[in-house]
Structure formats: structure tokens, C-alpha cells
Design a protein around this motif. Structure first.
Motif, PDB file in Angstrom:
ATOM      1  N   ALA A 187       1.171  -1.419  -0.430  1.00 42.73           N
ATOM      2  CA  ALA A 187       0.077   0.089  -0.149  1.00 42.73           C
ATOM      3  C   ALA A 187       0.887   1.210   0.150  1.00 42.73           C
TER       4      ALA A 187
ATOM      5  N   ASP B  86      -3.798  -0.899  -0.879  1.00 41.68           N
ATOM      6  CA  ASP B  86      -4.295  -0.643  -0.901  1.00 41.68           C
ATOM      7  C   ASP B  86      -5.745  -0.916  -1.939  1.00 41.68           C
ATOM      8  N   GLU B  87      -6.786   0.417  -2.576  1.00 37.46           N
ATOM      9  CA  GLU B  87      -8.100   0.268  -3.078  1.00 37.46           C
ATOM     10  C   GLU B  87      -7.330  -0.613  -4.631  1.00 37.46           C
TER      11      GLU B  87
ATOM     12  N   THR C 250      -7.973  -3.099   3.356  1.00 44.54           N
ATOM     13  CA  THR C 250      -7.278  -2.061   1.756  1.00 44.54           C
ATOM     14  C   THR C 250      -6.881  -0.846   3.651  1.00 44.54           C
TER      15      THR C 250
ATOM     16  N   ASN D 168      -6.183   3.075   2.103  1.00 47.93           N
ATOM     17  CA  ASN D 168      -5.276   4.351   1.060  1.00 47.93           C
ATOM     18  C   ASN D 168      -4.719   5.363   1.396  1.00 47.93           C
TER      19      ASN D 168
ATOM     20  N   GLY E 262     -10.068   3.009   4.191  1.00 48.51           N
ATOM     21  CA  GLY E 262     -10.338   1.872   3.605  1.00 48.51           C
ATOM     22  C   GLY E 262     -10.645   0.707   4.716  1.00 48.51           C
TER      23      GLY E 262
END
Length: 506
Positions: free
Chosen positions: A64, A111-112, A129, A131, A136
């Protein structure tokens, strides 16, 4: 606070009594995180890890971008007894399968934008997730839980984190650091660089790497200091933040970029120290910084397997090209590459390191660990180096980057220093290229403005033995670098592998 957990207790001792003090200010949003909020969110993170079935010793793979929430997850992993395992978010998503297979995580956090790629390789492993903006699914679930997590007991020898090497010459290797190795390194750096609770650090480094994660954040946490958190290096933003900061940790390109900035002298007036590492700094950058600011950059030496190893002194002479002296408790010897015998002071050889800062080994790679360790506990670094008459250590380059010519070994740094001193040259990289008749020969790749390569060649012929003089001089707009500013010589060798393919004489 967290007394039964070695690293967490050491990192929280100072900040635990300063719950209302600001630990992190996000430069992009102005959002602040106090010590109390940081530890509270770390406790919630640990509780969520436990809820998800993560147990002591399990790895948590983090793929991430840089965020405050990722730092809180790092500390949450410590509290839960899990092993925090970040990887470079710039790694192509097609490569995630290797890291999932190697690290064998109990949880993946991405992350997404990377979630689908991770889920495609997860095979039943939960994927949550975080972000860049601290949102997230991990955050949503974390924030529904209470604070007050009872830290998992962790001994000094228990694993705390796995960092992956860059993998420039093969698959990345997972480097396992214990609670003791990270705690001891943070403690010695606080003393070496004179950190205190009044310090404000400019944090523009990535946090998948030891420089931004352990060297920067563990030190800040250890003393109850503060930092300004940038998503990435931005010259103008860093310049604007310097008057309110006391310390910056960076890589050479940071400082090279800042040298072109207006008002640098005024901006750095209150900065007590600027620290550079992760890649060697050019002597001319040192000199230009000193001329512009009146201050000398403090260059140090570290590597993933050892964290920080050596440093120029905080309150004594700092020498360009040198990384100073071994840190307290760390031993560094120079050995003969073939025999392993310790060499006399001044001789060039292999840098070997022993101390409490050493890693525990390569994850799931006992044979590679044994290959790189001596029986007496010294780690074979893969770097060439030497001590000068005053005991300052000089790192001369990686063994894999040396040119093993027919007439002898050529250390690229020796040649690069001469090339860099020539008119118009900004920087250079000297690499080994196979010649069909002469074997391995040096080739100089040069960045500069209107460089007269014939004049450079003439100067080097006057200064060096024939086998050290580059066979060719190539000019480029820029040298390839990794995320930490290190010149990627493996990429250059690949680019110019066929440079002499047509030079064979029948």
C-alpha cells in the motif's frame, strides 16, 4: 507501557507520557495525529488483527502507499506479535504472487487500486485496504473496535518485521529483523545523532524501506519527537517546511534537487542536521551544500540486513566520501575476499559486520543465510571498503558492481570520482561490460552539459593504470535510480550488454 513486548515498550516509553503531543502532521492535508491517537489506533489495529485470526509470528503483507494508517498498522503488528512485512507499492501487480508465496501472510493489506490483484493471489487469505488518504476497509473495521489492547508478550529474539531486498540481481529476499535488532539500532541512533523530544523531522521518504520506517520513525518514537509527513519528496514543500524543522533524513537526489532552490541558506538556518544515506553522495554535492548553507551533510551507512551500521560524527569532522565510524556496539572489519583474513588498515577488501543490529536471517532461506554469515557471527556485506589512517570508513561499492578485468579488479568509485571532477560532468556511473577480445572492461556513463569525452579520457589516462581507463564514454540525460535514489547499475549493464558486440576482429 506494553512492558512484555520488547520493541513496542521501547518505542512507546517517551510518547506514552505525551498523549496530547503531536507525533505526525500530514503535509498534504494538515491533519495531525497525537501520540495518544497513534497508540490508540495501533491498539485497535492489533485487536482487528486478532479478530482476523492473525497470531504471534504470522506475517502481515502490506502492499500500500505511504500513509499514517500504515504506520499505525506497523505498531499494531508489534502489539499483536505479528511480523510487519511491507513491500514497495511501485512493484508491478503481476509480481505480487511471488511475495504472497514467499511471505505466506495471514493477512494482506493493499490499497483499493491493488485489491483485485491481491485477491487474485490470496487463495483464502483475507485482503483489506488502506488507502493513501488513511481510508479503507481496514480502517473502517479498526475504528469500530475499542482501544486498550493487551500487548502480546514478545521476547528480544522474536521476529518483528521482514523487509525485502531490492532484488536487482535475483529474486528479492525477505530480511528478518527481531525486536532486539530494531530496538538496539533505534537506541544507538538517538545517541549518535543527538535526538530529543524537541526535534521535528521532515519525513519525505517511503515507509516500505528501512530508512523511512525504522531509521526515521523508530528514532522519532523513541524520544517522543514529531515529524511532518509528506507523501513523497517535493522540493518546494520541503524548502517551505525547513524553517519549522530541525532534522531531515534523505537520499542524495533530495539534496541535489534542493541545491537549485532559492533561499536555501535562509531555509536551513535552524536545521541542526541533514542526514543522507541509502546511496552514496557525490563529493561535489557535499561541497555545494556546505557552500550554500554553511552546514555539512551527515552521511551514514546502512543496509537492509544490518539497519544502520556506521555514521559520520554529529559533533566532529564529517568527511565527504566517508561514512564515518562504526556505531557503538557494531564491529566492522575489512577482509580479503578470497581468504577471509582481516586486512591491515588502509587496504581495500570486503566489509564484514557484527553487532546487535544484524538481521536474524533470510526468511525461509537458511542456505543463503549460512552463505552470507561467518562462523564468528560476522555478516559478509557484499560491499568493498577500506579504513583511512584516522579510522574513517569508506564504502567503495558493491562486489557485484566491480569490474573484474584481466589485469585486476577495478573499483568503479575510484574511476567515477575522477570522471565527476571533469568539466561539465554532473555525475557518472562506471560499469562492467564484456568485450569480445579484452574480457570485462570499464565503461563510463556520464550525465552532464556539453561534456568533452575526449578530454575526460585524456585526463583519466594520465591518472589511472590502463586497465582502469574506461573503454568507452557514453552521455545520457539521467542515470536510472530506485526509489531510494541508488543508481541501478544492473539496469545499465543490461542496457549496454551488447555495446561491443560488433568489435570482434576476425
Amino acid at each position: 507501557m506494553y512492558d512484555a513486548n520488547v520493541l513496542a515498550s521501547k518505542l512507546a516509553t517517551a510518547g506514552g507520557s505525551r498523549a496530547e503531543k503531536t507525533l505526525i502532521t500530514r503535509d498534504d492535508t494538515g491533519t495531525t495525529t497525537t501520540y495518544g491517537q497513534f497508540f490508540g489506533n495501533a491498539e485497535r489495529s492489533a485487536a482487528l488483527l486478532t479478530e482476523l485470526g492473525v497470531t504471534a509470528g504470522d506475517t502481515v503483507l502490506v502492499y500500500a502507499p505511504k500513509s499514517v494508517a500504515s504506520l499505525e498498522l506497523y505498531f499494531g503488528c508489534l502489539l499483536a506479535g505479528a511480523v510487519y512485512t511491507p513491500i514497495n507499492p511501485a512493484i508491478p501487480m503481476d509480481d505480487i504472487a511471488y511475495f504472497v508465496g514467499d511471505a505466506k501472510p495471514a493477512l494482506i493489506v493493499s490499497d483499493e487500486s491493488r485489491r483485485a490483484a491481491c485477491e487474485g493471489e490470496a487463495a483464502g487469505i483475507p485482503v483489506l485496504t488502506i488507502n493513501e488518504n488513511d481510508s479503507g476497509s481496514f480502517i473502517d473495521r479498526r475504528d469500530s473496535l475499542p482501544t486498550g489492547f493487551d500487548a502480546c508478550p514478545r521476547a528480544a529474539s522474536d521476529p518483528a518485521a521482514i523487509l525485502y531486498t531490492s532484488g536487482t540481481t535475483g529474486r528479492p529476499k525477505g530480511v528478518v529483523h527481531s525486536h532486539a535488532s530494531l530496538a538496539s539500532n533505534a537506541e544507538v541512533l538517538v545517541r549518535t545523532w543527538d535526538f530529543s523530544e524537541s526535534d521535528v523531522l521532515i519525513h519525505a521518504l517511503p515507509i516500505f524501506h528501512l530508512h523511512g520506517l525504522f531509521t526515521a520513525m523508530n528514532v522519532i518514537l523513541s524520544v517522543g519527537a514529531s515529524c511532518v509527513f509528506l507523501p513523497k519528496f517535493d522540493r518546494d514543500r520541503v524548502l517551505s517546511l525547513m524553517p519549522q524543522a530541525t532534522v531531515m533524513m534523505g537520499v542524495p537526489p533530495f539534496y541535489m534537487s534542493l541545491l537549485d532552490a532559492p533561499n536555501l541558506t535562509e531555509a536551513t538556518r535552524n536545521m541542526r542536521v541533514c542526514i543522507s544515506g541509502s546511496a552514496p553522495m557525490l563529493p561535489q554535492t557535499h561541497d555545494a551544500w556546505k557552500q550554500a548553507t554553511g552546514k555539512m551533510i551527515l552521511e551514514r551507512y546502512g543496509m537492509t540486513e544490518c539497519s544502520m551500521i556506521a555514521s559520520n560524527p554529529y559533533d566532529a569532522e564529517r568527511r565527504p566520501n566517508s561514512v564515518g565510524f562504526p556505531l557503538d556496539g557494531t564491529e566492522i572489519r575489512i577482509t580479503d575476499m578470497k581468504t577471509g583474513d582481516t586486512l591491515p588498515q588502509g587496504d581495500t577488501g570486503m566489509i564484514e559486520i557484527r553487532g546487535p543490529n544484524l538481521f536474524d536471517g533470510y526468511y525461509n532461506k537458511p542456505e543463503k543465510t549460512a552463505e552470507d554469515m561467518r562462523d564468528d557471527g560476522f555478516f559478509i556485506s557484499g560491499d568493498f571498503g577500506r579504513y583511512d589512517a584516522d579510522g574513517y570508513l569508506y564504502v567503495l561499492g558493491r562486489v557485484k558492481d566491480a569490474i573484474f578485468a584481466e589485469a585486476g579488479v577495478v573499483m568503479p568509485k575510484e574511476v567515477e570520482e575522477l570522471v565527476d571532477a571533469q568539466p561539465g560532468v554532473a555525475e557518472s556511473a562506471v560499469i562492467s561490460v564484456k568485450h569480445p577480445e579484452k574480457g570485462n572492461v570499464p565503461v563510463a556513463v556520464i550525465v552532464g552539459d556539453a561534456v568533452n569525452t575526449s578530454a575526460v579520457q585524456s585526463a583519466l589516462r594520465d591518472a589511472l593504470p590502463a586497465h582502469k581507463v574506461p573503454e568507452k564514454y557514453l552521455t545520457v540525460d539521467a542515470l536510472p535510480r530506485n526509489a531510494m535514489g541508488k543508481v541501478q547499475k544492473a539496469a545499465l549493464r543490461e542496457t549496454y550488454a551488447d555495446l561491443f558486440a560488433g568489435d570482434l576482429v576476425a
